[in-house]
Structures are given as structure tokens and as C-alpha cells.
Design a protein around this motif. Sequence first.
Motif, short mmCIF file in Angstrom:
data_model
loop_
_atom_site.label_atom_id
_atom_site.label_comp_id
_atom_site.label_asym_id
_atom_site.label_seq_id
_atom_site.Cartn_x
_atom_site.Cartn_y
_atom_site.Cartn_z
N LEU A 286 0.71 -1.23 0.18
CA LEU A 286 0.16 0.00 -0.24
C LEU A 286 0.72 1.10 0.08
CD1 LEU A 286 -2.80 -1.12 2.51
CD2 LEU A 286 -3.27 -0.64 0.27
N GLN A 287 1.92 1.24 0.90
CA GLN A 287 2.75 2.29 0.90
C GLN A 287 3.27 2.54 -0.46
OE1 GLN A 287 2.76 4.81 3.02
NE2 GLN A 287 1.29 3.60 4.48
N GLN A 288 3.70 1.45 -1.26
CA GLN A 288 4.53 1.49 -2.39
C GLN A 288 3.56 2.18 -3.45
OE1 GLN A 288 5.70 -2.61 -2.74
NE2 GLN A 288 7.81 -2.02 -2.19
N ILE A 289 2.18 1.97 -3.51
CA ILE A 289 1.12 2.41 -4.41
C ILE A 289 1.04 4.07 -4.12
CG2 ILE A 289 -1.29 2.74 -4.69
CD1 ILE A 289 -1.44 -0.32 -4.54
N LEU A 290 1.03 4.32 -2.61
CA LEU A 290 1.05 5.88 -2.36
C LEU A 290 2.01 6.41 -2.62
CD1 LEU A 290 -0.68 5.46 0.96
CD2 LEU A 290 -1.74 6.21 -1.06
N HIS A 291 3.23 6.07 -2.74
CA HIS A 291 4.35 6.62 -3.14
C HIS A 291 5.24 6.12 -4.01
CE1 HIS A 291 3.78 8.61 0.93
NE2 HIS A 291 3.67 7.40 1.48
N CYS A 292 4.54 5.80 -5.18
CA CYS A 292 5.32 5.04 -6.37
C CYS A 292 6.26 6.11 -6.76
CB CYS A 292 4.18 4.82 -7.25
SG CYS A 292 4.85 4.44 -9.09
N PRO A 293 7.34 5.68 -7.12
CA PRO A 293 8.62 6.76 -7.65
C PRO A 293 8.50 7.00 -9.18
CG PRO A 293 9.66 4.78 -7.06
CD PRO A 293 8.11 4.60 -6.63
N LEU B 176 4.88 9.23 10.84
CA LEU B 176 4.61 10.67 11.01
C LEU B 176 5.24 11.62 9.80
CD1 LEU B 176 3.56 13.28 12.83
CD2 LEU B 176 5.89 13.25 14.05
N HIS B 177 6.48 11.21 9.48
CA HIS B 177 6.96 11.87 8.37
C HIS B 177 6.28 11.74 7.28
CE1 HIS B 177 10.24 13.47 5.99
NE2 HIS B 177 10.01 12.51 4.89
N ASP B 178 6.04 10.58 6.85
CA ASP B 178 5.04 10.42 5.71
C ASP B 178 4.01 11.11 5.72
OD1 ASP B 178 7.02 8.71 4.59
OD2 ASP B 178 5.93 6.72 5.07
N TYR B 179 3.02 11.19 6.92
CA TYR B 179 1.86 11.90 6.90
C TYR B 179 2.20 13.38 6.82
CZ TYR B 179 -2.23 13.89 9.28
OH TYR B 179 -3.67 14.69 9.16
N ARG B 180 3.38 13.88 7.43
CA ARG B 180 3.46 15.24 7.24
C ARG B 180 3.80 15.72 5.76
NH1 ARG B 180 8.22 16.07 11.74
NH2 ARG B 180 6.98 17.15 13.56
N MET B 181 4.32 14.78 5.04
CA MET B 181 4.92 15.09 3.58
C MET B 181 3.67 15.15 2.49
SD MET B 181 7.94 15.96 3.39
CE MET B 181 7.72 16.93 4.92
N GLU B 182 2.67 14.16 3.23
CA GLU B 182 1.53 14.05 2.19
C GLU B 182 0.45 15.17 2.53
OE1 GLU B 182 -1.06 12.77 -0.59
OE2 GLU B 182 0.95 12.17 -0.29
N GLN B 183 0.44 15.43 3.56
CA GLN B 183 -0.44 16.83 4.12
C GLN B 183 0.31 17.97 3.58
OE1 GLN B 183 -3.29 15.22 5.32
NE2 GLN B 183 -3.41 17.05 6.35
N ALA B 184 1.69 18.13 3.41
CA ALA B 184 2.31 19.03 2.69
C ALA B 184 1.85 19.28 1.16
CB ALA B 184 3.65 19.29 2.85
N ARG B 185 1.92 17.86 0.52
CA ARG B 185 1.65 18.17 -0.75
C ARG B 185 0.32 18.42 -0.91
NH1 ARG B 185 -0.31 14.86 -4.86
NH2 ARG B 185 -1.23 13.32 -3.28
N GLN B 186 -0.80 17.98 -0.20
CA GLN B 186 -2.10 18.17 -0.44
C GLN B 186 -2.29 19.81 -0.23
OE1 GLN B 186 -4.43 16.55 -1.70
NE2 GLN B 186 -4.03 14.38 -1.16
N LEU B 187 -1.73 20.36 0.72
CA LEU B 187 -1.92 21.86 1.07
C LEU B 187 -1.18 22.62 -0.21
CD1 LEU B 187 -0.95 21.82 4.75
CD2 LEU B 187 -3.19 22.37 3.57
N ARG C 98 11.79 17.64 -1.18
CA ARG C 98 12.41 17.14 -2.22
C ARG C 98 12.85 15.75 -1.96
NH1 ARG C 98 15.53 20.88 -2.04
NH2 ARG C 98 17.42 19.78 -1.16
N LYS C 99 13.34 15.14 -0.80
CA LYS C 99 13.61 13.88 -0.80
C LYS C 99 12.68 12.81 -1.09
CE LYS C 99 16.18 10.87 2.54
NZ LYS C 99 16.89 10.60 3.92
N LYS C 100 11.36 13.46 -0.58
CA LYS C 100 10.38 12.65 -0.81
C LYS C 100 9.69 12.38 -2.15
CE LYS C 100 7.15 10.09 1.12
NZ LYS C 100 7.37 8.73 1.93
N TYR C 101 9.66 13.71 -2.68
CA TYR C 101 8.89 13.58 -4.08
C TYR C 101 9.75 13.94 -5.15
CZ TYR C 101 4.65 13.48 -1.20
OH TYR C 101 3.68 13.28 -0.51
N GLY C 102 11.09 14.11 -5.02
CA GLY C 102 12.10 14.49 -6.17
C GLY C 102 11.75 15.60 -6.72
#
Length: 347
Positions: free
Chosen positions: A174-181, A270-281, A309-313
Motif C-alpha cells: 500500500l505504501q508503495q502504491i501511495l509513494h510510487c516513484p 509521522l514523516h510520511d503523513y507530514r509530507m502527504e499533508q504538505a503535498r495536499q496543501l 524534495r527527498k520524498k517527491y523528487g
Amino acid sequence: MTINFTFYDFWDLRKAANQKSLIDPTHPQDYLCRYPKEMGEGYYRWIRLREGITIEILETYLPQSIRWITHAHHQDSLEFGFILAGSGQDYDEQPTKSGEDYIFGGVYPQSNHNVNGAGNLRWVSLIIEPETLRALIESYGEQLPQDLEKAIIGVPEHFNLRPSLITPAKQVALQQILHCPYQGLTRKMYLESKVLELVSLKLADQVAAPTKKLLGLQEIDRIHHARDILLRNIGNPPSLIELARQVGINEYTLKRGFRQIFGTTVFGYLHDYRMEQARQLLLSGQMKIEQVAQIVGYANRSRFASAFRKKYGINPKAYQKLLPGYTGDWHGVAQSQWQNSHQPEHQ
């Protein structure tokens, strides 16, 4: 407080909220849809992989609980659902919570009891046409499990099939789906492999003998409570020791429980949640980067930019500059994307 909505209400509100299309510049071929503001804040994402297989991702925040009023109906497709955040009751008034998965299919009864609790709601659903699944399974010389076959043909008592815990193996997929590179055709092929992996793991649940859970029910509830505390305090999270104390378990059980239920460490979650919230904002286009950084717990903009940048490139500023995208008719775009999804794709 709980508010009542019918699915007719939901479709009308969603149509009104999506007069213009929202394009994610990182994945422009996905089909995005705003969640109705009268009900909550967030987005749906649909990823069409091939004829008969679609990934649906829901990420939203509900300020209050919602009770869904439904009429009896038959659903043609099968839904393999995975609840990553949120809670409520299903049509049988059975509690559902984060860390559980299910299969829906067949006949849904009339009900006033299907409830989503207030708070963050995050689901990943695999929408699969029965004939697609049947052809896939039969290509391996096997037959559909009997209870799935009954759900497909509409036997009422089989509309909701044996909920179970999301195992670490499922959580990883599931995490690989949510964060597919990946992008383009590579992304579609990669995501389809993850769908098949999750379906195989869930079908294994359907035929496997019951096994003893590694965590007790009380411990599972406390792990979910710990997760909720983290998400309420993303700007100033407690230490592991303090978090364990607040939920009444030891630090070892807290770390082991997060690994078992969520497939990651406490602060990795927590880190993954922060980054996803940031992306949505950032995707909403309503806030400056400094504001987004502060909301998700970063006092320093450069540290936030580095983590993003490390999370999403891509840097947050560069991501924001890509946002305007196409703003046309939402339904026209949806229809065009779905009708043309089988055509060859150019990377």
C-alpha cells in the motif's frame, strides 16, 4: 455530532465542487476530484490501470461524523478496500477502523448505519470488475473462491466478506502504491503489480484458517490511539517514551505495534503523513510555502524543502509553479481520460 447524507446528496455536492478539473502535475493522467466542502476537506484520486482495474485513493478530513443513508442495490464491481486512517461502522453495524481491510461486492442492503467517524480518513480501494478477476484467476488454472463467486452473483449475505487486519506485507504494498516513484507506462506496470500482490494477499485471507493475532485487541486499540495523538500533534510530537506512557503500553510494544499495523516506524509514519499533508496543501494553491511548512511541523523552510524534495523528487516551489494546469470541464476530462486510457502511452 453526526450529520446525515444520502449518496444522492454526495454525488450532487461532488459535482458542484468539481466544476473545474484539478490536475496533479506529478501525475497528470490521474483523475482527481475534490471532496465536497460541506462534508470535509480532501481529495479522491482514480488511477485507471487497464480495463476492469482501477485504484481509488481517498484522503480527506471530516470535521464531524457522517452517517450514510443507502438504499438496497447491487454493485457490479468488487472493491478490495484498505483503511489506513479513519473509523466507523459498516452496514452490519460492525465497527471498522484503521488497519483493517475488506472486500465489498454483490448486494448492499438498505441501511442508516454506515458511519464514518470524524477525523482523518484515508482509504485505498482496488476496484476490479468480476470478469477481470475471474479471467486472471482462471489463467492460473484456479477458480474464484466460493464466497467471492456468491458476492458476484448477488447473494445478499455475502456483500461484505471477512474483514481482516492489514498485515505488514499488505502495508508495504500500500505504501508503495501511495509513494510510487515512477512515471508513465512504468508507473502503470508497477502499480498493477502491487494491485495483484494485494489481491493475492487478500484472497489468501479468504481461504486461510484463522490465526492468532500478534497483538491483542486492547493493544491494537492503543496503537491506533497513539497514531491519533501523533497526528494531532504533528508540529510538536511527543517522544516515544511519552507517547507509550500516554496510551498505556511500553515502548517496545508501541514500536512493534506500529510495524505490524502500519508497516513502518512511529516517526516514519509521522514523516510520511507530514509530507502527504504538505503535498495536499500545496496542491490546493491556497497557502505560501512557509505556511505549509509551519502547519506540518517545520519551523525552518529549508529543512522542509529538503524533506519534500527527498520524498517527491521536486522542490515545493517548483511543485507550486506546475499547479495551474488544465482547468476545463470536469466531467468532459473524466470521460475523455477513461475512454482513452487504453491507448498507447508516451513517456
